[in-house]
Design a protein around this motif. Structure first.
Motif, PDB file in Angstrom:
ATOM      1  N   ALA A 503       0.856  -1.190   0.000  1.00 31.15           N
ATOM      2  CA  ALA A 503       0.000   0.000   0.000  1.00 31.15           C
ATOM      3  C   ALA A 503       0.890   1.238   0.000  1.00 31.15           C
ATOM      4  O   ALA A 503       1.819   1.342   0.806  1.00 31.15           O
ATOM      5  CB  ALA A 503      -0.913   0.011   1.218  1.00 31.15           C
ATOM      6  N   LEU A 504       0.617   2.161  -0.933  1.00 30.61           N
ATOM      7  CA  LEU A 504       1.355   3.418  -1.016  1.00 30.61           C
ATOM      8  C   LEU A 504       0.515   4.556  -0.437  1.00 30.61           C
ATOM      9  O   LEU A 504      -0.713   4.588  -0.634  1.00 30.61           O
ATOM     10  CB  LEU A 504       1.721   3.749  -2.461  1.00 30.61           C
ATOM     11  CG  LEU A 504       2.670   2.814  -3.210  1.00 30.61           C
ATOM     12  CD1 LEU A 504       2.935   3.357  -4.605  1.00 30.61           C
ATOM     13  CD2 LEU A 504       3.972   2.640  -2.458  1.00 30.61           C
ATOM     14  N   TYR A 505       1.161   5.504   0.239  1.00 29.10           N
ATOM     15  CA  TYR A 505       0.473   6.711   0.665  1.00 29.10           C
ATOM     16  C   TYR A 505       0.102   7.515  -0.592  1.00 29.10           C
ATOM     17  O   TYR A 505       0.978   7.894  -1.375  1.00 29.10           O
ATOM     18  CB  TYR A 505       1.353   7.556   1.582  1.00 29.10           C
ATOM     19  CG  TYR A 505       1.601   6.952   2.929  1.00 29.10           C
ATOM     20  CD1 TYR A 505       0.575   6.858   3.869  1.00 29.10           C
ATOM     21  CD2 TYR A 505       2.857   6.470   3.285  1.00 29.10           C
ATOM     22  CE1 TYR A 505       0.807   6.311   5.133  1.00 29.10           C
ATOM     23  CE2 TYR A 505       3.101   5.918   4.540  1.00 29.10           C
ATOM     24  CZ  TYR A 505       2.062   5.845   5.453  1.00 29.10           C
ATOM     25  OH  TYR A 505       2.279   5.304   6.697  1.00 29.10           O
ATOM     26  N   LYS A 523      -4.812   7.781   3.269  1.00 27.73           N
ATOM     27  CA  LYS A 523      -5.353   7.526   1.943  1.00 27.73           C
ATOM     28  C   LYS A 523      -4.315   6.703   1.183  1.00 27.73           C
ATOM     29  O   LYS A 523      -3.142   7.072   1.142  1.00 27.73           O
ATOM     30  CB  LYS A 523      -5.639   8.833   1.186  1.00 27.73           C
ATOM     31  CG  LYS A 523      -6.692   9.714   1.853  1.00 27.73           C
ATOM     32  CD  LYS A 523      -8.076   9.077   1.786  1.00 27.73           C
ATOM     33  CE  LYS A 523      -9.119   9.995   2.388  1.00 27.73           C
ATOM     34  NZ  LYS A 523     -10.475   9.388   2.379  1.00 27.73           N
ATOM     35  N   TYR A 524      -4.734   5.579   0.578  1.00 27.38           N
ATOM     36  CA  TYR A 524      -3.780   4.636   0.028  1.00 27.38           C
ATOM     37  C   TYR A 524      -4.143   4.223  -1.403  1.00 27.38           C
ATOM     38  O   TYR A 524      -5.307   4.286  -1.817  1.00 27.38           O
ATOM     39  CB  TYR A 524      -3.705   3.369   0.900  1.00 27.38           C
ATOM     40  CG  TYR A 524      -3.438   3.640   2.356  1.00 27.38           C
ATOM     41  CD1 TYR A 524      -2.152   3.772   2.836  1.00 27.38           C
ATOM     42  CD2 TYR A 524      -4.495   3.772   3.275  1.00 27.38           C
ATOM     43  CE1 TYR A 524      -1.900   4.023   4.184  1.00 27.38           C
ATOM     44  CE2 TYR A 524      -4.262   4.013   4.617  1.00 27.38           C
ATOM     45  CZ  TYR A 524      -2.957   4.141   5.061  1.00 27.38           C
ATOM     46  OH  TYR A 524      -2.716   4.377   6.389  1.00 27.38           O
ATOM     47  N   SER A 575       3.641   2.236   2.675  1.00 21.84           N
ATOM     48  CA  SER A 575       3.005   2.227   3.997  1.00 21.84           C
ATOM     49  C   SER A 575       3.126   0.858   4.666  1.00 21.84           C
ATOM     50  O   SER A 575       3.636   0.743   5.781  1.00 21.84           O
ATOM     51  CB  SER A 575       1.530   2.600   3.879  1.00 21.84           C
ATOM     52  OG  SER A 575       0.850   2.338   5.087  1.00 21.84           O
ATOM     53  N   HIS A 576       2.695  -0.223   4.014  1.00 23.16           N
ATOM     54  CA  HIS A 576       2.730  -1.555   4.606  1.00 23.16           C
ATOM     55  C   HIS A 576       2.515  -2.595   3.523  1.00 23.16           C
ATOM     56  O   HIS A 576       1.942  -2.307   2.471  1.00 23.16           O
ATOM     57  CB  HIS A 576       1.669  -1.703   5.693  1.00 23.16           C
ATOM     58  CG  HIS A 576       0.265  -1.487   5.203  1.00 23.16           C
ATOM     59  ND1 HIS A 576      -0.293  -0.233   5.072  1.00 23.16           N
ATOM     60  CD2 HIS A 576      -0.699  -2.368   4.787  1.00 23.16           C
ATOM     61  CE1 HIS A 576      -1.537  -0.332   4.605  1.00 23.16           C
ATOM     62  NE2 HIS A 576      -1.801  -1.626   4.423  1.00 23.16           N
ATOM     63  N   ASP A 606     -11.891   2.156   3.045  1.00 20.93           N
ATOM     64  CA  ASP A 606     -12.449   2.927   1.936  1.00 20.93           C
ATOM     65  C   ASP A 606     -12.199   2.233   0.599  1.00 20.93           C
ATOM     66  O   ASP A 606     -12.993   2.368  -0.337  1.00 20.93           O
ATOM     67  CB  ASP A 606     -11.886   4.343   1.930  1.00 20.93           C
ATOM     68  CG  ASP A 606     -10.369   4.340   1.834  1.00 20.93           C
ATOM     69  OD1 ASP A 606      -9.764   3.278   2.121  1.00 20.93           O
ATOM     70  OD2 ASP A 606      -9.796   5.378   1.485  1.00 20.93           O
ATOM     71  N   LEU A 607     -11.096   1.460   0.485  1.00 21.95           N
ATOM     72  CA  LEU A 607     -10.859   0.704  -0.745  1.00 21.95           C
ATOM     73  C   LEU A 607     -11.771  -0.510  -0.854  1.00 21.95           C
ATOM     74  O   LEU A 607     -12.168  -0.909  -1.941  1.00 21.95           O
ATOM     75  CB  LEU A 607      -9.393   0.263  -0.819  1.00 21.95           C
ATOM     76  CG  LEU A 607      -8.354   1.375  -1.011  1.00 21.95           C
ATOM     77  CD1 LEU A 607      -6.958   0.777  -1.095  1.00 21.95           C
ATOM     78  CD2 LEU A 607      -8.648   2.186  -2.275  1.00 21.95           C
TER      79      LEU A 607
END
Length: 622
Positions: A503-505, A523-524, A575-576, A606-607
């Protein structure tokens, strides 16, 4: 001023390194230097407080930590002052407020000190041990100025002594000069006639005699005539004085545990004694203490053989028949001795009763703690939607853990897996228990000069150090097993590898700091790594698109122009890592073959709820 700030930051960095190596004095030296150079440096006062606690904990008094020093208090401070010291330091050292290195350990020391000094009985026992070790000791000397000598077992046998005629004796010689201490006083046990030297803090307190285990009031008395020592700290063995001078280490727990019981018994004995006096004629009492009469006239009878005269009524459990019509005076000490024998049974019974009550309380506390832990676990659990096809929980059961594995664990920020733990040993699987070390890092130098950690963010890739060992029993804390390798320096390296999903910021910027709002940070975008990380070229990633009609299914982007390269300086955009499963099409009749299903526990909500509003065909034609 800015140059001073740079020097202060360098001094603080050196102090942190020395603190990690447990060189507290050296670390404090550099912290003070940093504070002098730039007083407004962030976290410098908190770090100084942390060091003061560690330095105080290294001071030992009687083999134990100087808990007063840990709190910054004094032994003669009252409870309210102790409480103020604790509150002040707790605000400075609480892990939620103090992010400096070692703050959690200093807070544990502070909590341990407060747990001891806030409990009156524990504090009393600690003070007694502390004072006996640092300031004085107890000495007992059997009296030899009149009265029978002790028997072979050290107990005076008054009953077997034959009555003797009065003998006129010359006055005893004056006692020799004795070098007295200023912080002690002499007293005598009225039951066994043993002399003791105690610290002044025990004056006019009810104590237990170490020789006969009878309670007595510690009033100041002259030193014994045969006490000739001018060096109180020299033991009898060293002076070769025999049994007339020995050291007695009174157990502080015995005094503190029985003090309250003895006080109650003394009150009860006083009432019984006053009732007893009111029923018998007595002479005019002449005593300095009105509550302690010099004597009382009672019917006299021969001794029963145990030192207690018979015929004293139901108060002493003896019969009054066959009494002789004669009277004699019983002094206060003989009367008190008879009463205390009755009280001993009451004390023992009360102590056993309290012991059973304490055990019951401990069992209740244990049960309540277990219930609270279960409730806390339920409250901290997150509601995670079910996946569409693959059951990810089967990949993190007790049987999934092995030695020398690294697992990702959920953090307390937004519940994403950003913590890492090295599993040293699987102790047991059912129940789950593993020995592990949490991985941590204090630098981000491998990815450039960006101070990512100083801004309050967590590091999810790069080089990590292995922390101290601990035992963990929480299976639900872990998300997935991650790939890792060991660096030449012995640290753990975790970097993006080909095929992984991260996951990217979405809104990441080098200007993020501790004031950046959470709704901007959390937000990712989901991406798939195309090649292993390379320090010179970075790492290429391809965006993942939500597959319409499913909650956790994604597919790779088809356009090469959408491929992004994350450079070395932008690696903190990751992010992770997210667990994935490649669908084969055999999971269900509608499972899209070749797509990726992502673990909903590591996918932002949200995704999961997001819908593109397009058909699958339109998404694939882009």
């Amino acid at each position: 001023m800015e140059c001073n700030k740079d020097e202060a930051i360098r001094a603080k960095t050196i102090a942190e390194k020395k603190l990690s190596n447990k060189d507290y004095a050296g670390s404090k030296k550099f912290v003070l230097k940093a504070q002098t150079l730039y007083p407004g440096l962030d976290g410098i006062s908190q770090m100084l407080t942390t060091l003061d606690v560690y330095i105080a904990s290294e001071s030992k008094v009687g083999g134990e930590i100087d808990w007063y020093g840990v709190l910054g208090a004094k032994p003669n401070d009252d409870d309210e002052t102790i409480k103020k010291h604790y509150r002040k330091l707790a605000l400075m050292l609480h892990p939620d407020k103090n992010k400096s290195i070692g703050a959690d350990g200093a807070f544990k020391l502070l909590s341990e000190a407060w747990g001891l000094l806030s409990d009156k009985s524990k504090r009393l026992a600690y003070n007694q041990k502390r004072n006996m070790t640092t300031r004085g000791f107890n000495v007992k000397v059997p009296t030899q100025s009149g009265g029978p000598p002790p028997a072979a077992n050290g107990v005076h046998n008054f009953a077997k002594q034959a009555p003797t005629k009065p003998v006129v004796r010359p006055p005893p010689p004056p006692p020799p000069a004795v070098s007295r201490r200023n912080d002690t006083f002499w007293t005598i046990c009225h039951a066994c006639k043993m002399h003791y030297e105690y610290l002044n803090l025990y004056l006019n307190h009810t104590l237990l005699c170490p020789n006969c285990h009878q309670p007595f009031l510690a009033k100041e008395m002259p030193p014994p005539s045969n006490y000739k020592s001018t060096a109180p700290k020299t033991t009898a063995a060293a002076q070769n004085t025999g049994p007339s001078l020995v050291r007695v280490n009174t157990d502080p727990s015995t005094v503190s545990k029985a003090a309250s019981v003895i006080q109650k018994v003394n009150d009860r004995l006083k009432r019984e004694r006053e009732e007893f006096y009111s029923g018998w004629p007595s002479k005019k009492r002449k005593s300095d203490d009105e509550s302690q009469p010099s004597g009382v006239r009672i019917p006299y009878q021969m001794s029963t053989g145990n030192g207690v005269p018979a015929g004293t009524g139901s108060l002493y459990g003896a019969s009054i028949k066959n009494s002789v019509n004669r009277t004699r005076e019983l002094n206060y000490f003989e009367l008190r001795n008879m009463l205390t024998k009755k009280a001993r049974t009451e004390i023992c019974r009360k102590l056993k009763e309290w012991e059973s009550e304490e055990k019951m309380k401990e069992n209740n506390v244990s049960q309540n703690s277990q219930t609270e832990d279960e409730q806390d676990g339920e409250q901290s659990a997150m509601n995670v939607p079910d996946p569409d096809f693959h059951e990810f929980d089967l990949d993190r059961t007790e049987d999934s853990f092995e030695d020398n594995q690294v697992w990702a664990a959920y953090d307390d920020d937004d519940g994403m897996p950003r913590f890492y733990a090295l599993i040293h040993k699987v102790i047991s699987r059912k129940p789950f228990k593993v020995k592990l070390s949490w991985l941590n890092s204090k630098t981000t130098a491998e990815f450039g000069s960006l101070s990512w950690l100083d801004c309050g963010f967590r590091k999810s890739l790069g080089e990590f150090r292995i922390g101290r060992h601990e035992v963990n029993k929480s299976l639900n804390s872990f998300s997935q097993k991650v790939e890792w390798k060991k660096s030449p320096r012995g640290s753990v390296l975790i970097l993006p590898r080909k095929g992984q999903v991260w996951a990217l910021y979405r809104n990441w910027s080098r200007d993020w700091n501790e004031n950046t709002p959470d709704d901007v940070i959390h937000k990712y975008d989901m991406v798939q790594v195309l090649e292993d990380y390379n320090e010179e070229q970075g790492v290429p990633v391809s965006p993942l698109i939500k597959y319409v009609g499913f909650r956790t299914v994604f597919h790779a982007h088809t356009y090469e122009t959408e491929v992004k390269v994350i450079t070395k300086e932008e690696m903190f955009r990751f992010s992770h890592q997210v667990p994935k499963y490649v669908l084969t099409g055999s999971e269900a009749h509608n499972s899209p073959k070749g797509c990726l299903e992502l673990d909903p526990a590591a996918t932002p909500m949200d995704l999961i709820l997001e819908s593109t509003g397009k058909t699958n065909e339109s998404s694939q034609q882009r």
